[in-house]
Motif scaffolding. Structure first.
Motif, PDB file in Angstrom:
ATOM      1  N   THR A  18      22.569  26.040   8.774  1.00  0.00           N
ATOM      2  CA  THR A  18      21.769  26.203  10.008  1.00  0.00           C
ATOM      3  C   THR A  18      20.404  25.515   9.858  1.00  0.00           C
ATOM      4  O   THR A  18      19.884  24.932  10.800  1.00  0.00           O
ATOM      5  N   LYS A  22      19.029  22.046  12.098  1.00  0.00           N
ATOM      6  CA  LYS A  22      17.741  21.989  12.803  1.00  0.00           C
ATOM      7  C   LYS A  22      16.877  20.845  12.276  1.00  0.00           C
ATOM      8  O   LYS A  22      16.157  20.195  13.042  1.00  0.00           O
ATOM      9  N   GLY A  89      18.884  38.775   9.219  1.00  0.00           N
ATOM     10  CA  GLY A  89      19.700  37.668   8.718  1.00  0.00           C
ATOM     11  C   GLY A  89      18.956  36.363   8.948  1.00  0.00           C
ATOM     12  O   GLY A  89      19.528  35.374   9.397  1.00  0.00           O
ATOM     13  N   ASP A 111      16.629  39.671   5.127  1.00  0.00           N
ATOM     14  CA  ASP A 111      17.880  39.044   4.668  1.00  0.00           C
ATOM     15  C   ASP A 111      18.192  39.616   3.280  1.00  0.00           C
ATOM     16  O   ASP A 111      17.440  40.459   2.757  1.00  0.00           O
ATOM     17  N   SER A 135      20.186  44.314   2.412  1.00  0.00           N
ATOM     18  CA  SER A 135      21.258  44.176   3.399  1.00  0.00           C
ATOM     19  C   SER A 135      20.860  44.986   4.623  1.00  0.00           C
ATOM     20  O   SER A 135      20.315  46.092   4.488  1.00  0.00           O
ATOM     21  N   VAL A 136      21.133  44.459   5.807  1.00  0.00           N
ATOM     22  CA  VAL A 136      20.806  45.220   7.025  1.00  0.00           C
ATOM     23  C   VAL A 136      21.696  46.456   7.160  1.00  0.00           C
ATOM     24  O   VAL A 136      21.422  47.336   7.965  1.00  0.00           O
ATOM     25  N   GLU A 156      20.568  36.346  14.906  1.00  0.00           N
ATOM     26  CA  GLU A 156      21.209  35.056  15.227  1.00  0.00           C
ATOM     27  C   GLU A 156      22.115  34.654  14.071  1.00  0.00           C
ATOM     28  O   GLU A 156      21.665  34.552  12.924  1.00  0.00           O
ATOM     29  N   GLY A 157      23.389  34.457  14.372  1.00  0.00           N
ATOM     30  CA  GLY A 157      24.333  34.004  13.341  1.00  0.00           C
ATOM     31  C   GLY A 157      24.571  35.034  12.262  1.00  0.00           C
ATOM     32  O   GLY A 157      24.907  34.684  11.131  1.00  0.00           O
TER      33      GLY A 157
HETATM   34  C1  LIG Z   1      24.522  31.770   9.464  1.00  0.00           C
HETATM   35  S1  LIG Z   1      23.161  32.325   8.527  1.00  0.00           S
HETATM   36  C2  LIG Z   1      21.981  32.434   9.852  1.00  0.00           C
HETATM   37  C3  LIG Z   1      20.582  32.314   9.362  1.00  0.00           C
HETATM   38  C4  LIG Z   1      19.523  32.294  10.485  1.00  0.00           C
HETATM   39  N1  LIG Z   1      19.586  33.446  11.331  1.00  0.00           N
HETATM   40  C5  LIG Z   1      19.676  31.027  11.284  1.00  0.00           C
HETATM   41  O1  LIG Z   1      20.143  31.098  12.428  1.00  0.00           O
HETATM   42  O2  LIG Z   1      19.325  29.976  10.757  1.00  0.00           O
HETATM   43  C6  LIG Z   1      23.601  34.031   8.234  1.00  0.00           C
HETATM   44  C7  LIG Z   1      22.529  34.794   7.465  1.00  0.00           C
HETATM   45  O3  LIG Z   1      22.890  36.173   7.465  1.00  0.00           O
HETATM   46  C8  LIG Z   1      22.577  36.703   6.192  1.00  0.00           C
HETATM   47  N2  LIG Z   1      23.362  37.928   5.981  1.00  0.00           N
HETATM   48  C9  LIG Z   1      24.709  38.062   5.906  1.00  0.00           C
HETATM   49  N3  LIG Z   1      25.038  39.349   5.689  1.00  0.00           N
HETATM   50  C10 LIG Z   1      23.860  40.039   5.649  1.00  0.00           C
HETATM   51  C11 LIG Z   1      23.531  41.403   5.471  1.00  0.00           C
HETATM   52  N4  LIG Z   1      24.491  42.322   5.287  1.00  0.00           N
HETATM   53  N5  LIG Z   1      22.234  41.769   5.486  1.00  0.00           N
HETATM   54  C12 LIG Z   1      21.252  40.839   5.684  1.00  0.00           C
HETATM   55  N6  LIG Z   1      21.504  39.537   5.870  1.00  0.00           N
HETATM   56  C13 LIG Z   1      22.786  39.135   5.845  1.00  0.00           C
HETATM   57  C14 LIG Z   1      22.959  35.580   5.234  1.00  0.00           C
HETATM   58  O4  LIG Z   1      22.351  35.755   3.975  1.00  0.00           O
HETATM   59  C15 LIG Z   1      22.428  34.374   5.999  1.00  0.00           C
HETATM   60  O5  LIG Z   1      21.091  34.096   5.688  1.00  0.00           O
END
Ligand SMILES: C[S@@+](CC[C@H](N)C(=O)[O-])C[C@H]1O[C@@H](n2cnc3c(N)ncnc32)[C@H](O)[C@@H]1O
Length: 272
Positions: A18, A22, A89, A111, A135-136, A156-157
């Motif tokens: 991601t 950008k 995240g 994150d 972790s969330v 997002e994502g």
């Molecule tokens: C696709 S990336 C998106 C990053 C950012 N939001 C963006 O749009 O550029 C997914 C993100 O979610 C985080 N993630 C996945 N599972 C998570 C969790 N249980 N708690 C916190 N973050 C998490 C990953 O580490 C990663 O940084």
């Protein structure tokens, strides 16, 4: 003087893709998001980003997606100048620098611990911005955040990597803590998730995506304080279609496909 570059402990992580999408956009003549922070961060990392498995069109779809969530975030902050932002995240996304929130806003980027550690090395500190490595799905991370102000939650994502149970528990904790707010996020359709599950089963591997959205009203039942405010079909967003389909013929094809892809990826805004 060239400063020493940061080494990555993990490669091919989704947040690198991601970020790269950008950065690529910011290098074009007519950028969509113009995230020059993303490009600056990429240049600090000792890694060949060309090696990433970046999906086709990511240099368009990822900036369009981020720009849309930036817009919703800005709207909320303009209406609630004393609010809290939870960017869940966050990965290496530079939303806090793109938006540059005015004094009075408290911003939390959340994150997993290793991602937050990497972020600390790549971005400068900023006033009233906080990093939470957790972790969330862990209920404890919300404890350090004051619960007496409006909140905007940007995911997002992220949510496709959680289970439905985790998504509901997360939203229930948030709506139980803050007086009012909005939760904005993107979600795949149930069919898309079923397809990914089937593919993973055939390959005897773990599915990469877990949660998808069927009827968005069901979330209002599962998390009773939530009300659906906006639902947008991402794949038919005019800016995305225009950029990905520059010719009239391709745009006409996109319009024909519209009804079939409408629910594949959607952006949602709920309030409470
Ligand atoms: C696709 S990336 C998106 C990053 C950012 N939001 C963006 O749009 O550029 C997914 C993100 O979610 C985080 N993630 C996945 N599972 C998570 C969790 N249980 N708690 C916190 N973050 C998490 C990953 O580490 C990663 O940084």
């Amino acid at each position: 003087m060239e400063t020493e570059k940061i080494q990555l402990k993990k490669e091919n992580e989704t947040y690198l893709i991601t970020l790269y999408g950008k950065a690529l956009d910011s290098r074009t003549k007519n950028p969509i998001l113009n995230d020059t922070f993303a490009d600056a961060v990429i240049r600090k990392i000792d890694f060949d980003f060309e090696k990433l498995k970046t999906p086709k069109g990511a240099e368009v779809s990822l900036p369009v997606r981020a720009k849309h969530f930036d817009g919703w975030t800005r709207e909320f902050l303009a209406a609630h100048p004393d609010s809290i932002v939870l960017n869940l995240g966050c990965g290496l996304d530079s939303r806090v620098f793109r938006i540059d929130p005015p004094a009075g806003i408290r911003w939390y980027d959340v994150d997993l611990p290793d991602v937050i550690e990497l972020r600390r090395h790549l971005y400068p500190e900023c006033h009233d911005c906080f990093l939470i490595g957790s972790s969330v799905t862990d209920p404890g991370w919300l404890d350090s955040i004051p619960g007496d102000r409006p909140v905007i939650v940007v995911a997002e994502g992220l949510l496709q990597y959680l289970t439905e149970q985790d998504v509901i528990a997360l939203f229930s904790r948030i709506t139980g803590k803050f007086p009012k707010g909005q939760i904005i996020f993107d979600a795949y359709s149930l069919n898309m998730i079923r397809f990914v599950m089937l593919l993973a089963a055939a390959r005897r591997s773990r599915p990469s995506l877990l949660w998808g959205m069927g009827d968005p009203r069901k979330l209002e039942t599962a998390v009773p304080r939530l009300r659906l405010v906006t639902e947008i079909s991402f794949l038919t967003m005019p800016e995305l279609v225009e950029r990905l389909s520059p010719s009239r013929a391709r745009r006409a094809m996109s319009r024909l496909m519209g009804p079939f892809v409408k629910k594949m990826v959607r952006h949602f805004r709920y309030e409470f």
